[in-house]
Scaffold this motif. Structure first.
Motif, mmCIF file in Angstrom:
data_model
loop_
_atom_site.group_PDB
_atom_site.id
_atom_site.type_symbol
_atom_site.label_atom_id
_atom_site.label_comp_id
_atom_site.label_asym_id
_atom_site.label_seq_id
_atom_site.Cartn_x
_atom_site.Cartn_y
_atom_site.Cartn_z
ATOM 1 N N THR A 29 0.776 -1.062 0.064
ATOM 2 C CA THR A 29 0.113 -0.065 -0.011
ATOM 3 C C THR A 29 0.881 1.176 -0.030
ATOM 4 O OG1 THR A 29 0.037 -0.241 2.498
ATOM 5 C CG2 THR A 29 -2.009 -1.308 1.165
ATOM 6 N N ILE A 30 0.388 2.302 -0.658
ATOM 7 C CA ILE A 30 1.260 3.403 -0.723
ATOM 8 C C ILE A 30 0.660 4.708 0.013
ATOM 9 C CG2 ILE A 30 2.250 2.488 -2.955
ATOM 10 C CD1 ILE A 30 0.286 4.049 -4.569
ATOM 11 N N LEU A 31 1.663 5.658 0.252
ATOM 12 C CA LEU A 31 1.342 6.850 0.666
ATOM 13 C C LEU A 31 1.577 8.057 -0.254
ATOM 14 C CD1 LEU A 31 2.483 6.770 4.391
ATOM 15 C CD2 LEU A 31 0.125 7.191 3.762
ATOM 16 N N ILE A 32 0.835 8.857 -0.456
ATOM 17 C CA ILE A 32 1.026 10.273 -1.279
ATOM 18 C C ILE A 32 0.872 11.354 -0.253
ATOM 19 C CG2 ILE A 32 0.398 11.816 -2.990
ATOM 20 C CD1 ILE A 32 -1.180 9.412 -4.459
ATOM 21 N N CYS A 33 2.201 11.729 0.110
ATOM 22 C CA CYS A 33 2.383 12.744 1.188
ATOM 23 C C CYS A 33 2.700 13.941 0.279
ATOM 24 C CB CYS A 33 3.627 12.406 1.964
ATOM 25 S SG CYS A 33 3.606 11.064 2.508
ATOM 26 N N ALA A 34 1.209 14.770 0.189
ATOM 27 C CA ALA A 34 1.168 16.139 -0.656
ATOM 28 C C ALA A 34 1.689 17.129 0.140
ATOM 29 C CB ALA A 34 -0.083 16.210 -1.204
ATOM 30 N N VAL A 94 6.740 3.647 -6.509
ATOM 31 C CA VAL A 94 6.332 2.540 -6.491
ATOM 32 C C VAL A 94 4.961 2.442 -6.784
ATOM 33 C CG1 VAL A 94 8.220 1.800 -4.818
ATOM 34 C CG2 VAL A 94 6.060 2.372 -3.972
ATOM 35 N N GLY A 95 4.240 1.358 -6.884
ATOM 36 C CA GLY A 95 2.837 1.117 -7.190
ATOM 37 C C GLY A 95 2.267 0.338 -6.074
ATOM 38 N N GLY A 96 0.987 0.105 -6.176
ATOM 39 C CA GLY A 96 0.365 -0.549 -5.065
ATOM 40 C C GLY A 96 -1.063 -0.784 -5.581
ATOM 41 N N ASN A 97 -1.883 -1.503 -4.586
ATOM 42 C CA ASN A 97 -3.365 -1.459 -4.597
ATOM 43 C C ASN A 97 -4.310 -0.623 -3.476
ATOM 44 O OD1 ASN A 97 -2.879 -2.945 -2.181
ATOM 45 N ND2 ASN A 97 -2.776 -4.709 -3.261
ATOM 46 N N SER A 98 -3.614 0.142 -2.873
ATOM 47 C CA SER A 98 -4.273 0.976 -1.911
ATOM 48 C C SER A 98 -3.359 2.121 -1.647
ATOM 49 C CB SER A 98 -4.561 0.413 -0.565
ATOM 50 O OG SER A 98 -5.362 0.941 0.169
ATOM 51 N N VAL A 99 -4.095 3.380 -1.289
ATOM 52 C CA VAL A 99 -3.382 4.514 -1.172
ATOM 53 C C VAL A 99 -3.946 5.557 0.121
ATOM 54 C CG1 VAL A 99 -5.047 5.769 -2.983
ATOM 55 C CG2 VAL A 99 -2.699 6.655 -2.627
ATOM 56 N N ARG A 100 -3.150 6.272 0.419
ATOM 57 C CA ARG A 100 -3.679 7.099 1.498
ATOM 58 C C ARG A 100 -2.827 8.537 1.131
ATOM 59 N NH1 ARG A 100 -3.603 4.369 7.683
ATOM 60 N NH2 ARG A 100 -5.355 5.775 7.782
ATOM 61 N N VAL A 101 -3.552 9.398 1.551
ATOM 62 C CA VAL A 101 -3.010 10.881 1.186
ATOM 63 C C VAL A 101 -2.864 11.612 2.302
ATOM 64 C CG1 VAL A 101 -3.390 13.013 -0.256
ATOM 65 C CG2 VAL A 101 -4.207 10.624 -1.214
ATOM 66 N N VAL A 102 -1.711 12.246 2.464
ATOM 67 C CA VAL A 102 -1.294 13.190 3.683
ATOM 68 C C VAL A 102 -1.519 14.676 3.130
ATOM 69 C CG1 VAL A 102 0.329 13.901 5.296
ATOM 70 C CG2 VAL A 102 0.065 11.277 4.701
ATOM 71 N N LEU A 103 -2.181 15.380 3.694
ATOM 72 C CA LEU A 103 -2.404 16.883 3.311
ATOM 73 C C LEU A 103 -1.779 17.729 4.652
ATOM 74 C CD1 LEU A 103 -5.767 16.967 1.746
ATOM 75 C CD2 LEU A 103 -3.710 17.024 0.422
ATOM 76 N N SER A 104 -1.261 18.989 4.363
ATOM 77 C CA SER A 104 -0.570 19.430 5.439
ATOM 78 C C SER A 104 -1.367 20.958 5.691
ATOM 79 C CB SER A 104 0.752 19.725 5.124
ATOM 80 O OG SER A 104 1.539 20.481 6.262
ATOM 81 N N SER A 160 -5.815 0.593 -7.560
ATOM 82 C CA SER A 160 -4.473 -0.102 -8.383
ATOM 83 C C SER A 160 -3.667 1.179 -9.123
ATOM 84 C CB SER A 160 -4.966 -1.207 -9.011
ATOM 85 O OG SER A 160 -5.550 -2.229 -8.199
ATOM 86 N N ALA A 161 -2.292 1.255 -8.712
ATOM 87 C CA ALA A 161 -1.856 2.199 -9.473
ATOM 88 C C ALA A 161 -0.290 1.394 -9.702
ATOM 89 C CB ALA A 161 -1.398 3.367 -8.648
#
Length: 215
Positions: A29-34, A94-104, A160-161
């Protein structure tokens, strides 16, 4: 102790390794830390809700205040947005099948209200693949208020990405919102709508664009 049938044991070892790798990939699973303020913040978020597998930071940008003595003038970054949708694109590693997004809201002095959010596989010119468009939630809710000086982590979204693909993150700002936490060199174009919530739309007419990262 050594076995007398190395070929057989090597085959078993290879099969077990392959099975472990398949299992790891299924759970990745992947994190997008924006705009995460520090690596420790990423590590802390990675531990939260990680029951379904290891979380890997696949993209991140460090936030900065919109204006300070040692930063250039924020050309192209509006001071405030209200009742508008922001759509930003991140090219992940990297890719994965689930994502979480961090906003600040690291440099905000007021709470940040996010009225809605979504993620999807990005298309061209701000469009997204409608079939992949998924709503974001925070603690099971479709909106969230981020305290001043803090980040916020979304719930996991099944998406999925592939590695090196582009993911679009859209957020709706229903209230007058000062753009206080930005990353100057966004590289990719961000799209800002006119009035309205377009987080669930595959495409919308952009009222403006910019190269900086917001939140």
């Amino acid at each position: 102790m050594r076995l007398n049938r190395p070929f057989f044991t090597d085959k078993i070892s290879s099969a077990l390794s392959a099975a472990a790798e398949r299992k790891r990939r299924r759970r990745q699973t992947i994190l997008i830390c924006a705009a995460v303020a520090a690596g420790s913040a990423i590590a802390g978020f990675s531990a939260q809700g990680a029951e379904s597998g290891a979380w890997i930071t696949t993209w991140a940008a460090t936030p900065a205040p919109r204006w300070s003595d040692d930063l250039p003038a924020p050309f192209g970054v509006p001071e405030v947005l209200e009742n508008q949708t922001v759509r930003q694109v991140a090219r992940i590693s990297v890719g994965g099948n689930s994502v979480r997004v961090v906003l600040s809201n690291a440099f905000g002095d007021k709470p940040l209200t996010i009225g809605a959010g979504s993620v999807a596989i990005a298309g061209k010119d701000g469009e997204v693949d409608q079939a992949t468009l998924k709503p974001m939630t925070w603690g099971g809710k479709s909106s969230v208020v981020v305290p001043p000086g803090a980040p916020i982590l979304s719930d996991p979204v099944a998406l999925s990405a592939e590695a090196l693909s582009e993911i679009s993150v859209s957020i709706f700002l229903p209230r007058k919102t000062a753009l206080s936490s930005v990353h100057w060199d966004g590289v990719q174009t961000a799209y800002i709508s006119g009035q309205g919530n377009f987080t669930n739309e595959a495409a919308f007419k952009a009222d403006s664009t910019l190269k900086s990262r917001l939140f």
